[in-house]
Design a protein around this motif. Sequence first.
Motif, PDB file in Angstrom:
ATOM      1  N   UNK A 138       4.239   1.788   1.856  1.00 41.82           N
ATOM      2  CA  UNK A 138       5.259   2.623   1.225  1.00 41.82           C
ATOM      3  C   UNK A 138       5.800   3.760   2.059  1.00 41.82           C
ATOM      4  N   UNK A 139       5.080   4.143   3.102  1.00 40.59           N
ATOM      5  CA  UNK A 139       5.562   5.233   3.955  1.00 40.59           C
ATOM      6  C   UNK A 139       6.246   4.712   5.223  1.00 40.59           C
ATOM      7  N   UNK A 165       0.859  -1.185   0.000  1.00 42.46           N
ATOM      8  CA  UNK A 165       0.000   0.000   0.000  1.00 42.46           C
ATOM      9  C   UNK A 165       0.897   1.238   0.000  1.00 42.46           C
ATOM     10  N   UNK A 166       0.327   2.334  -0.423  1.00 42.06           N
ATOM     11  CA  UNK A 166       1.021   3.621  -0.372  1.00 42.06           C
ATOM     12  C   UNK A 166       0.042   4.613   0.219  1.00 42.06           C
ATOM     13  N   UNK A 167       0.398   5.156   1.388  1.00 37.84           N
ATOM     14  CA  UNK A 167      -0.509   5.999   2.170  1.00 37.84           C
ATOM     15  C   UNK A 167      -1.817   5.253   2.427  1.00 37.84           C
ATOM     16  N   UNK A 217       8.889   3.808  -7.561  1.00 39.97           N
ATOM     17  CA  UNK A 217       9.323   2.479  -7.139  1.00 39.97           C
ATOM     18  C   UNK A 217       8.876   2.240  -5.704  1.00 39.97           C
ATOM     19  N   UNK A 218       8.438   1.033  -5.420  1.00 32.72           N
ATOM     20  CA  UNK A 218       8.004   0.663  -4.072  1.00 32.72           C
ATOM     21  C   UNK A 218       9.223   0.489  -3.175  1.00 32.72           C
TER      22      UNK A 218
END
Length: 168
Positions: free
Chosen positions: A150-151, A5-7, A128-129
């Motif tokens: 991702x964070x 996931x990203x955010x 990029x992850x």
Amino acid sequence: MANVTFKNNPVTLLGKEVAIGDIAPDFTVLANDLSPVTLADSKGKIRLISVIPSIDTGVCSTQTRKFNEGASSLGDDVQLLTISVDLPFAQAKWCAAEGLKNVQTLSDHRDLSFGEAYGVVIKELRLLARSVFIIDKDDKVTYVEYVGEGTDHPDYEKAIEAVKQLMK
């Protein structure tokens, strides 16, 4: 594929996921002077590849500094590579401002060669992850971490310890 996931929003990773025991896929990225860099350029060394979405963000900046600090005591048999899709000029400017000497920042912005070969291209963002790969002197993948969010930070200590185990 790794669930990332990203955010806190699910993202789609493009490319082939790499696993421990695989032969490391080759790639071509750009150095800060725009010259091409491939995996073969560091053949015979242990490679710690730190992958970040963007060097100008807090977690990415910290990740790059922490691996730089950790790698500084590992000697000449270890090559630290930090790869993102940031432009090479931005990477060079960041490194100069931070005074980092042990890290080689490389850009995958042109072809996403690394990102696709290692399964870390975030389709929705063309970033990029966050991930970490350790490749031994014979090009075998010995450590993989696809960071779930991702964070979040990778496990710095575990990655550095995995490099030290290869040095024995």
